[in-house]
Design a protein around this motif. Structure first.
Motif, PDB file in Angstrom:
ATOM      1  N   GLY A 134       0.801  -1.219   0.000  1.00  0.00           N
ATOM      2  CA  GLY A 134       0.000   0.000   0.000  1.00  0.00           C
ATOM      3  C   GLY A 134       0.831   1.266   0.000  1.00  0.00           C
ATOM      4  N   ILE A 135       2.020   1.227  -0.647  1.00  0.00           N
ATOM      5  CA  ILE A 135       2.883   2.401  -0.714  1.00  0.00           C
ATOM      6  C   ILE A 135       3.268   2.627  -2.181  1.00  0.00           C
ATOM      7  CG2 ILE A 135       3.756   2.129   1.629  1.00  0.00           C
ATOM      8  CD1 ILE A 135       6.281   0.902   0.520  1.00  0.00           C
ATOM      9  N   PRO A 136       3.669   3.857  -2.537  1.00  0.00           N
ATOM     10  CA  PRO A 136       4.001   4.147  -3.935  1.00  0.00           C
ATOM     11  C   PRO A 136       5.239   3.382  -4.407  1.00  0.00           C
ATOM     12  CG  PRO A 136       3.612   6.174  -2.698  1.00  0.00           C
ATOM     13  CD  PRO A 136       3.707   5.070  -1.688  1.00  0.00           C
ATOM     14  N   SER A 137       5.264   3.083  -5.714  1.00  0.00           N
ATOM     15  CA  SER A 137       6.432   2.473  -6.331  1.00  0.00           C
ATOM     16  C   SER A 137       6.710   3.187  -7.646  1.00  0.00           C
ATOM     17  CB  SER A 137       6.229   0.975  -6.564  1.00  0.00           C
ATOM     18  OG  SER A 137       5.195   0.743  -7.502  1.00  0.00           O
ATOM     19  N   TYR A 138       8.007   3.337  -7.953  1.00  0.00           N
ATOM     20  CA  TYR A 138       8.413   4.005  -9.186  1.00  0.00           C
ATOM     21  C   TYR A 138       9.563   3.240  -9.822  1.00  0.00           C
ATOM     22  CZ  TYR A 138       5.831   7.914  -7.132  1.00  0.00           C
ATOM     23  OH  TYR A 138       4.855   8.695  -6.571  1.00  0.00           O
ATOM     24  N   SER A 139       9.581   3.248 -11.169  1.00  0.00           N
ATOM     25  CA  SER A 139      10.647   2.583 -11.908  1.00  0.00           C
ATOM     26  C   SER A 139      10.557   3.034 -13.362  1.00  0.00           C
ATOM     27  CB  SER A 139      10.487   1.061 -11.813  1.00  0.00           C
ATOM     28  OG  SER A 139      11.523   0.387 -12.481  1.00  0.00           O
ATOM     29  N   PRO A 140      11.675   3.107 -14.095  1.00  0.00           N
ATOM     30  CA  PRO A 140      13.052   2.914 -13.625  1.00  0.00           C
ATOM     31  C   PRO A 140      13.634   4.220 -13.096  1.00  0.00           C
ATOM     32  CG  PRO A 140      13.036   3.124 -16.007  1.00  0.00           C
ATOM     33  CD  PRO A 140      11.592   3.230 -15.555  1.00  0.00           C
ATOM     34  N   VAL A 141      14.224   4.147 -11.914  1.00  0.00           N
ATOM     35  CA  VAL A 141      14.778   5.320 -11.244  1.00  0.00           C
ATOM     36  C   VAL A 141      16.246   5.472 -11.611  1.00  0.00           C
ATOM     37  CG1 VAL A 141      15.272   6.382  -9.022  1.00  0.00           C
ATOM     38  CG2 VAL A 141      13.127   5.154  -9.363  1.00  0.00           C
ATOM     39  N   MET A 142      16.603   6.652 -12.136  1.00  0.00           N
ATOM     40  CA  MET A 142      17.968   6.927 -12.579  1.00  0.00           C
ATOM     41  C   MET A 142      18.749   7.783 -11.590  1.00  0.00           C
ATOM     42  SD  MET A 142      16.843   7.908 -16.467  1.00  0.00           S
ATOM     43  CE  MET A 142      18.511   8.127 -17.058  1.00  0.00           C
ATOM     44  N   ARG A 143      18.031   8.492 -10.723  1.00  0.00           N
ATOM     45  CA  ARG A 143      18.679   9.309  -9.696  1.00  0.00           C
ATOM     46  C   ARG A 143      17.775   9.349  -8.482  1.00  0.00           C
ATOM     47  NH1 ARG A 143      21.566  15.284 -10.192  1.00  0.00           N
ATOM     48  NH2 ARG A 143      21.938  15.542  -7.952  1.00  0.00           N
ATOM     49  N   LEU A 144      18.397   9.351  -7.306  1.00  0.00           N
ATOM     50  CA  LEU A 144      17.636   9.343  -6.059  1.00  0.00           C
ATOM     51  C   LEU A 144      18.373  10.137  -5.000  1.00  0.00           C
ATOM     52  CD1 LEU A 144      15.442   8.298  -4.095  1.00  0.00           C
ATOM     53  CD2 LEU A 144      16.858   6.255  -3.761  1.00  0.00           C
ATOM     54  N   ASP A 145      17.698  11.128  -4.446  1.00  0.00           N
ATOM     55  CA  ASP A 145      18.218  11.904  -3.320  1.00  0.00           C
ATOM     56  C   ASP A 145      17.139  11.951  -2.250  1.00  0.00           C
ATOM     57  OD1 ASP A 145      20.848  12.913  -4.399  1.00  0.00           O
ATOM     58  OD2 ASP A 145      19.490  13.731  -5.913  1.00  0.00           O
ATOM     59  N   ILE A 146      17.554  11.912  -0.996  1.00  0.00           N
ATOM     60  CA  ILE A 146      16.603  11.901   0.114  1.00  0.00           C
ATOM     61  C   ILE A 146      16.995  12.967   1.129  1.00  0.00           C
ATOM     62  CG2 ILE A 146      15.697  10.557   2.061  1.00  0.00           C
ATOM     63  CD1 ILE A 146      15.952   8.091   0.367  1.00  0.00           C
ATOM     64  N   ALA A 147      16.009  13.757   1.553  1.00  0.00           N
ATOM     65  CA  ALA A 147      16.223  14.772   2.586  1.00  0.00           C
ATOM     66  C   ALA A 147      14.911  14.979   3.327  1.00  0.00           C
ATOM     67  CB  ALA A 147      16.705  16.088   1.977  1.00  0.00           C
ATOM     68  N   ASP A 148      14.989  14.961   4.646  1.00  0.00           N
ATOM     69  CA  ASP A 148      13.825  15.243   5.498  1.00  0.00           C
ATOM     70  C   ASP A 148      12.627  14.352   5.169  1.00  0.00           C
ATOM     71  OD1 ASP A 148      15.266  17.312   6.756  1.00  0.00           O
ATOM     72  OD2 ASP A 148      14.691  18.720   5.174  1.00  0.00           O
ATOM     73  N   GLY A 149      12.892  13.072   4.928  1.00  0.00           N
ATOM     74  CA  GLY A 149      11.807  12.130   4.693  1.00  0.00           C
ATOM     75  C   GLY A 149      11.160  12.220   3.330  1.00  0.00           C
ATOM     76  N   THR A 150      11.751  13.008   2.424  1.00  0.00           N
ATOM     77  CA  THR A 150      11.211  13.151   1.079  1.00  0.00           C
ATOM     78  C   THR A 150      12.256  12.737   0.056  1.00  0.00           C
ATOM     79  OG1 THR A 150       9.765  14.973   1.741  1.00  0.00           O
ATOM     80  CG2 THR A 150      10.238  14.762  -0.607  1.00  0.00           C
ATOM     81  N   ALA A 151      11.844  11.950  -0.918  1.00  0.00           N
ATOM     82  CA  ALA A 151      12.745  11.501  -1.973  1.00  0.00           C
ATOM     83  C   ALA A 151      12.534  12.343  -3.228  1.00  0.00           C
ATOM     84  CB  ALA A 151      12.488  10.029  -2.297  1.00  0.00           C
ATOM     85  N   THR A 152      13.640  12.778  -3.826  1.00  0.00           N
ATOM     86  CA  THR A 152      13.605  13.421  -5.137  1.00  0.00           C
ATOM     87  C   THR A 152      14.102  12.398  -6.141  1.00  0.00           C
ATOM     88  OG1 THR A 152      14.052  15.590  -4.149  1.00  0.00           O
ATOM     89  CG2 THR A 152      14.393  15.363  -6.526  1.00  0.00           C
ATOM     90  N   ILE A 153      13.258  12.072  -7.102  1.00  0.00           N
ATOM     91  CA  ILE A 153      13.495  10.947  -8.010  1.00  0.00           C
ATOM     92  C   ILE A 153      13.546  11.446  -9.449  1.00  0.00           C
ATOM     93  CG2 ILE A 153      12.518   8.787  -8.902  1.00  0.00           C
ATOM     94  CD1 ILE A 153      10.979   8.628  -6.172  1.00  0.00           C
ATOM     95  N   THR A 154      14.531  10.973 -10.184  1.00  0.00           N
ATOM     96  CA  THR A 154      14.556  11.154 -11.637  1.00  0.00           C
ATOM     97  C   THR A 154      14.361   9.784 -12.260  1.00  0.00           C
ATOM     98  OG1 THR A 154      16.089  13.021 -11.480  1.00  0.00           O
ATOM     99  CG2 THR A 154      15.853  11.960 -13.631  1.00  0.00           C
ATOM    100  N   ARG A 155      13.344   9.662 -13.076  1.00  0.00           N
ATOM    101  CA  ARG A 155      13.105   8.366 -13.710  1.00  0.00           C
ATOM    102  C   ARG A 155      12.932   8.530 -15.220  1.00  0.00           C
ATOM    103  NH1 ARG A 155       7.078   5.894 -13.088  1.00  0.00           N
ATOM    104  NH2 ARG A 155       5.863   7.741 -13.624  1.00  0.00           N
ATOM    105  N   GLU A 156      13.215   7.453 -15.919  1.00  0.00           N
ATOM    106  CA  GLU A 156      13.122   7.455 -17.370  1.00  0.00           C
ATOM    107  C   GLU A 156      11.684   7.220 -17.802  1.00  0.00           C
ATOM    108  OE1 GLU A 156      15.693   5.574 -21.044  1.00  0.00           O
ATOM    109  OE2 GLU A 156      15.364   4.353 -19.264  1.00  0.00           O
ATOM    110  N   ILE A 157      11.206   8.028 -18.745  1.00  0.00           N
ATOM    111  CA  ILE A 157       9.881   7.844 -19.327  1.00  0.00           C
ATOM    112  C   ILE A 157      10.027   7.879 -20.844  1.00  0.00           C
ATOM    113  CG2 ILE A 157       8.668   8.849 -17.358  1.00  0.00           C
ATOM    114  CD1 ILE A 157       8.398  11.441 -18.966  1.00  0.00           C
TER     115      ILE A 157
END
Length: 245
Positions: A134-157
């Protein structure tokens, strides 16, 4: 913060693949196994986040005892401990259910895995795990940064890249260039011998599919070289032999 990295144990890309038992099973004799290449990227980024954020990193693998060397390698690269579900996976839903069961017991903030394994190439396990938890999922992730409980994601589309922000917990399927593969050093190899590797039995889940037969790809055909001056011949062959026009 708690990170879970799921790894697969797959034949090396240079291995010669054959089948046994009337083409119903993979012939493992002489086959070199490795951590799935996409899982290597997930593991490398997980180790980096562990060091940056002071997190704990657990490796999870579904497989039998012969896969322990790959788990120990993951521990040598930087994981704190490992869990092995003692069964050979052959079904994406079944594997996802095992991962979700482990994850639900331990409340991980971040679950990383490769975008797909290179043996079955289903590319759906991360989505199934996210749905089961019951949580979000993302793919394919090319970059991932995390700060203060929040993820910044770059993914290929299709046709480009997408940058988005999402709150933890998350399930992510990773690919290059999220991190560079890491090679275990001697100190890591020595400490990996004493790190916990907890073997657990699988939960009772019905498999949704089962393989009936394996076949190898058709051998490549001969290559025909057509001079640049004979465009009409090329077009005719594409129409009559290749049948792509």
């Amino acid at each position: 913060m708690k990170i879970l990295v799921c790894i697969t144990n797959v034949p090396d890309t240079t291995a010669k693949i054959t089948f046994t038992d009337n083409d119903t099973k993979l012939n493992k004799n002489g086959v070199q196994y490795i951590i799935g290449p996409y899982d290597d990227y997930a593991l490398a980024r997980g180790v980096e986040l562990k060091e940056q954020l002071g997190a704990t990193l657990t490796v999870l693998h579904i497989g039998e005892a012969d896969t322990d060397p790959q788990i120990r390698k993951a521990l040598a690269i930087g994981a704190d401990d490992a869990i092995r579900v003692n069964i050979e996976p052959q079904d994406s839903y079944y594997a996802a259910a095992q991962i979700a069961h482990i994850a639900s017991q331990n409340n991980y903030d971040l679950i990383l895995m490769g975008r797909e394994s290179i043996d079955y190439n289903s590319g759906v396990v991360h989505g199934l795990v996210g749905e089961m938890l019951g949580i979000p999922s993302y793919s394919p992730v090319m970059r991932l940064d995390i700060a203060d409980g929040t993820a910044t994601i770059t993914r290929e589309i299709d046709g480009g890249k997408e940058i988005l922000k999402a709150s933890l917990p998350l399930v992510l399927g990773c690919q290059e260039p999220i991190a560079e593969w890491k090679i275990p050093n001697m100190r890591g190899i020595m400490t990996a011998r004493t790190k916990p590797l907890n073997v657990v039995e699988p939960v009772d889940i019905d498999k949704m599919t089962s393989p009936e037969k394996y076949t190898l790809p058709a051998p490549k055909g001969a290559c025909k070289m057509i001079p640049a001056s004979e465009a009409e011949t090329l077009i005719r062959l594409l129409q009559t032999e290749a049948k792509v026009l």
